[in-house]
Design an enzyme around this catalytic site. Structure first.
Site, PDB file in Angstrom:
ATOM      1  N   TYR A 220     -30.849 -49.154  20.358  1.00  0.00           N
ATOM      2  CA  TYR A 220     -30.732 -47.974  21.234  1.00  0.00           C
ATOM      3  C   TYR A 220     -32.056 -47.360  21.639  1.00  0.00           C
ATOM      4  O   TYR A 220     -32.086 -46.389  22.369  1.00  0.00           O
ATOM      5  CB  TYR A 220     -29.851 -46.900  20.581  1.00  0.00           C
ATOM      6  CG  TYR A 220     -30.206 -46.534  19.151  1.00  0.00           C
ATOM      7  CD1 TYR A 220     -31.242 -45.659  18.877  1.00  0.00           C
ATOM      8  CD2 TYR A 220     -29.496 -47.074  18.086  1.00  0.00           C
ATOM      9  CE1 TYR A 220     -31.571 -45.329  17.572  1.00  0.00           C
ATOM     10  CE2 TYR A 220     -29.809 -46.752  16.777  1.00  0.00           C
ATOM     11  CZ  TYR A 220     -30.855 -45.883  16.519  1.00  0.00           C
ATOM     12  OH  TYR A 220     -31.165 -45.577  15.235  1.00  0.00           O
ATOM     13  N   LYS A 221     -33.171 -47.917  21.143  1.00  0.00           N
ATOM     14  CA  LYS A 221     -34.484 -47.353  21.494  1.00  0.00           C
ATOM     15  C   LYS A 221     -35.006 -48.057  22.745  1.00  0.00           C
ATOM     16  O   LYS A 221     -34.395 -47.913  23.805  1.00  0.00           O
ATOM     17  CB  LYS A 221     -35.407 -47.463  20.288  1.00  0.00           C
ATOM     18  CG  LYS A 221     -34.915 -46.565  19.145  1.00  0.00           C
ATOM     19  CD  LYS A 221     -35.682 -46.723  17.841  1.00  0.00           C
ATOM     20  CE  LYS A 221     -35.122 -45.736  16.815  1.00  0.00           C
ATOM     21  NZ  LYS A 221     -35.541 -46.044  15.446  1.00  0.00           N
ATOM     22  N   ARG A 367     -44.070 -36.021  19.723  1.00  0.00           N
ATOM     23  CA  ARG A 367     -44.072 -37.454  19.947  1.00  0.00           C
ATOM     24  C   ARG A 367     -43.694 -37.748  21.395  1.00  0.00           C
ATOM     25  O   ARG A 367     -42.711 -37.212  21.897  1.00  0.00           O
ATOM     26  CB  ARG A 367     -43.026 -38.061  19.003  1.00  0.00           C
ATOM     27  CG  ARG A 367     -43.244 -39.476  18.628  1.00  0.00           C
ATOM     28  CD  ARG A 367     -42.351 -39.850  17.460  1.00  0.00           C
ATOM     29  NE  ARG A 367     -40.927 -39.700  17.766  1.00  0.00           N
ATOM     30  CZ  ARG A 367     -39.966 -40.507  17.294  1.00  0.00           C
ATOM     31  NH1 ARG A 367     -40.275 -41.503  16.499  1.00  0.00           N
ATOM     32  NH2 ARG A 367     -38.705 -40.297  17.586  1.00  0.00           N
TER      33      ARG A 367
END
Ligand SMILES: *Cc1c(COP(=O)(O)O)cnc(C)c1O
Length: 408
Positions: A220-221, A367
């Site tokens: 899913y990244k 991030r």
């Protein structure tokens, strides 16, 4: 650097056409594809067909007629192409956490007699948690041990059975040298498991060339497989037939539809399947993975380095009081840049409210993920100018930004 320079980078970008394959909401600069990739435009139609025709009409016949049964192998092989794995060594299955458990238990069997499961402090927590879990399952015969990253090589003594590392660190984005570390581990008689959650779809990976034993990672990244997409596991061909799975589900049996009373492992990578695959999730994952089949990972990596370098240069040019928490050298950094600030959480909330979406990792890390398939140089420019506005105006100090949500 001027805005014209930036626009010229975008005009010359060999990947510029790929952005159109994704659904990027109006007014959003999405710098969190390292946590949840965006929706590919082809996914809703594929899901619609999956739901209405394959499930709705064809029903159970779809296991054969729509080849549901081979989805883990088929998608696994496609992921394999992105991570340097020849066919028959990767399956899409389960979650990364479960696959870490499968890899740990398998590697321990192959290296019996050695009792230490080794990883680094500060690793993504599911990895060390699963080490503890596997140690518990062995009646604490095996021992989970974490050491500082700088001490990993020194710690590779003859008691270490398995070294489990995440190739690209989830917080700092720092990259381990897979080839070097794998070689050292093998010289010390340990097997290696690489967690590729932040690597696959972000940088070129060469599992076979590096003689890696096991690897796992998320769908899913960077792979854009959708929230909670199936994960994947790689088991080097040379090991597959020697492992008796510790989670021997019926789908990994040599002949599931013989319904035998006892377990006979399937051939090759098949034995690492556990239960029935979630076909709806597989459908979305396959669309995400398919997009990469026509992408040169070297070209993608070049852009990823440049996006990160540009972000760092612009943040530093603006002197906003951030400290760089990622390696400055692009080769040492995955496809993300992290910066530190004591007000990190509130600053990120203020950014998100203005449509620039990154994320926050406690205690002080902001991030920013750069996904070369759909992030433009101008997005980086705009993200930093929004950040500069927030910092110069002190808008982030508004107390509404300090309220912590459950997911950061
Ligand atoms: C995101 C991530 C995971 C996630 O594991 P799940 O089982 O999918 O929740 C595991 N390892 C690393 C290094 C990650 O970054």
């Amino acid at each position: 650097m001027t805005l014209e320079d930036i626009l010229a980078f975008d005009a010359a970008d060999p990947l510029r056409d790929k952005r159109d394959l994704f659904n990027i909401p109006e007014g959003v600069i999405y710098l969190d594809g390292n946590s949840l990739g965006v929706l590919p435009k082809a996914t809703p139609d594929a899901m619609n067909d999956m739901l209405r025709r394959q499930w709705g009409q064809d029903l159970i016949r779809s296991w054969n007629s729509n080849d549901w049964i081979n989805a883990p192998r088929r998608i696994g092989d496609k992921i394999g192409r992105l991570i340097g794995a020849a066919e028959g060594q990767v399956i899409a299955a389960d979650s990364t956490s479960i696959n870490v458990f499968k890899a740990l238990s398998a590697a321990s069997q192959l290296n019996s007699g050695r009792l230490v499961l080794l990883s680094e402090t500060g690793n993504f927590p599911t990895d060390p948690y699963m080490m503890e879990g596997w140690a518990t399952a062995t009646g604490n015969r095996m021992i989970a041990e974490l050491v500082e990253p700088s001490r990993i090589l020194d710690r590779l003594a003859p008691d270490v059975a398995v070294l489990l590392l995440t190739q690209i660190h989830y917080k700092s984005g720092e990259v381990w040298d897979m080839n070097e570390i794998t070689r050292h581990a093998h010289e010390a008689g340990a097997l290696v498991i690489w967690d590729l959650s932040h690597s696959a779809g972000a940088i070129p990976v060469e599992l076979d060339k590096c003689r890696v034993d096991f690897a796992v990672g998320c769908g899913y990244k960077f792979l854009n497989g959708g929230p909670g997409a199936p994960a994947y596991i790689y088991v080097a061909e040379r090991h597959q037939s020697k492992v008796m799975p510790v989670l021997p589900g019926w789908m990994g049996h040599a002949s599931p539809f013989a319904f035998e009373d006892s377990y006979t492992p399937g051939q090759g990578i098949k034995r690492f399947l556990c239960g029935t695959p979630g076909i709806l999730g597989m459908c979305a994952l396959e669309i995400g993975v398919d997009i990469f089949q026509s992408v040169d990972m070297g070209v993608l990596r070049t852009k990823s380095r440049q996006l990160g370098d540009l972000f760092i240069a612009l943040v530093e040019e603006n002197r906003m009081g951030f400290e760089l928490a990622s390696p400055r050298e692009a080769d040492m950094r995955g496809s993300q840049v992290s910066i530190r600030h004591p007000g990190g959480y509130a600053i990120m909330q203020a950014l998100i409210e203005r449509g620039v979406i990154g994320d926050f990792r406690a205690p002080d890390i902001l991030r920013f993920g750069f996904t070369p398939l759909y992030t433009r140089y101008v997005d980086v420019w705009q993200a930093v100018s929004t950040l500069a506005d927030i910092m110069n105006s002190n808008d982030w100090c508004d107390e509404k930004y300090a309220v912590q949500a459950e997911v950061t």
